[in-house]
Write an enzyme that holds these catalytic residues in place. Sequence first.
Site, PDB file in Angstrom:
ATOM      1  N   GLU A  36       0.863  -1.193   0.000  1.00 36.26           N
ATOM      2  CA  GLU A  36       0.000   0.000   0.000  1.00 36.26           C
ATOM      3  C   GLU A  36       0.893   1.234   0.000  1.00 36.26           C
ATOM      4  OE1 GLU A  36      -2.623   0.008   3.346  1.00 36.26           O
ATOM      5  OE2 GLU A  36      -3.897  -1.576   2.529  1.00 36.26           O
ATOM      6  N   GLN A  94      -8.322   4.541 -23.796  1.00 35.80           N
ATOM      7  CA  GLN A  94      -9.749   4.216 -23.883  1.00 35.80           C
ATOM      8  C   GLN A  94     -10.510   5.515 -23.627  1.00 35.80           C
ATOM      9  OE1 GLN A  94     -10.170   0.450 -21.483  1.00 35.80           O
ATOM     10  NE2 GLN A  94     -11.250  -0.179 -23.335  1.00 35.80           N
ATOM     11  N   LYS A 190      -3.117   2.133 -42.821  1.00 35.22           N
ATOM     12  CA  LYS A 190      -3.128   0.675 -42.601  1.00 35.22           C
ATOM     13  C   LYS A 190      -4.508   0.143 -42.932  1.00 35.22           C
ATOM     14  CE  LYS A 190      -1.672   1.252 -38.376  1.00 35.22           C
ATOM     15  NZ  LYS A 190      -1.243   1.096 -36.987  1.00 35.22           N
ATOM     16  N   ASP A 220       4.576   2.370 -27.776  1.00 41.59           N
ATOM     17  CA  ASP A 220       4.362   1.394 -26.707  1.00 41.59           C
ATOM     18  C   ASP A 220       5.134   0.119 -27.055  1.00 41.59           C
ATOM     19  OD1 ASP A 220       3.490  -0.235 -24.700  1.00 41.59           O
ATOM     20  OD2 ASP A 220       1.357   0.139 -24.973  1.00 41.59           O
TER      21      ASP A 220
HETATM   22  C1  R5P Z   1      -2.291   4.950 -31.150  1.00 47.04           C
HETATM   23  O1  R5P Z   1      -3.360   5.497 -31.319  1.00 47.04           O
HETATM   24  C2  R5P Z   1      -1.107   5.680 -30.631  1.00 47.04           C
HETATM   25  O2  R5P Z   1      -1.046   6.997 -31.121  1.00 47.04           O
HETATM   26  C3  R5P Z   1       0.176   4.946 -30.980  1.00 47.04           C
HETATM   27  O3  R5P Z   1       0.292   4.884 -32.378  1.00 47.04           O
HETATM   28  C4  R5P Z   1       0.190   3.562 -30.405  1.00 47.04           C
HETATM   29  O4  R5P Z   1      -0.132   3.581 -29.033  1.00 47.04           O
HETATM   30  C5  R5P Z   1       1.556   2.925 -30.592  1.00 47.04           C
HETATM   31  O5  R5P Z   1       1.499   1.642 -30.081  1.00 47.04           O
HETATM   32  P1  R5P Z   1       2.587   0.550 -30.437  1.00 47.04           P
HETATM   33  O6  R5P Z   1       3.949   1.187 -30.237  1.00 47.04           O
HETATM   34  O7  R5P Z   1       2.292  -0.554 -29.469  1.00 47.04           O
HETATM   35  O8  R5P Z   1       2.391   0.119 -31.854  1.00 47.04           O
END
Ligand code: R5P
EC number: 2.7.6.1
Length: 310
Positions: A36, A94, A190, A220
Amino acid sequence: MKLVAGNSNRPLAEAISTYLNVPLAKAQVRRFADMEVFVEIQENVRGEDTFIIQSTSYPTNDHLMELLIITDALRRASARRITAVIPYFGYARQDRKPAARTPISAKLVANIIAHAGVDRVLTLDLHAGQIQGFFDIPTDNLFAAPTLARDIKDHLDGGNRMVVSPDVGGVVRARALAKRIDAPLAIVDKRRERPGESEVMNIIGDVSGRSCILMDDIVDSGGTLVNAADALLANGAKEVYAYITHGVLSGGAVARIAGSRLKELVITDSIMPTEAVKVAHNIRVISIAQLMGEAIGRTATESSVSSLFD
Ligand code: R5P
């Protein structure tokens, strides 16, 4: 003014403190044995204008709880005003209901932060601009673009540059950067033509012979960038750089970027860089301490922050 740092990004908090010439307030933000969060502000904050510097980055839930509990401590210690300085606002992805029975986590987290007692928010490159409106308290959403544009002008040759949005959703952000550095814009589109078929990447714009600069808010897993870089090179781009505000870089992302054909990924320190990021041969971190520090200073003196957007 009092600056209070959580544990998410101590080096950035220290850099902001140095910029403002205001020491970080003495505070303990640690854990009980069962993990905690324990907080104790160890100096008087009664009547003070207080700024909590805390990104809600990984581990997101822990850092969010630290922010909330520091806020509670300051509120109960009679701070006059509490500003949450959140360089990276997690739970932003989200931000709407794309399907039935999904939450709008960004709104929920904004509500929780305001209910804890935060009076205003200072953040950077929210994943979607409308998240600013999820907070029913004054919220400044700064842009990293001026900082990124300065770095691009210092490091990349002028004539051949082209800014590229890695997906259609990021066009507005990429266009703003393109305008700042006076470069044309291309878009990676894409598409999955039919369910079960692999995604096709179409490039809108002529990238041949160009130094392409992918621009996004978040990296990410790194998948978006690495795939976009391959598609750009396959379409004749000379080289590909990426300028991204928030280096989330989860899991094997650093290794993926290091093994990719990206010449360089430039991120800001809105999220504390890991050791792996620091030693990666093609990742460079630039600081937003001055930008955040200046905005904090202006908030404290009730001056305008709008020129920071220029
Ligand atoms: C998506 O809407 C964000 O702007 C990034 O393009 C996304 O979060 C990138 O994610 P990753 O590096 O996992 O492909």
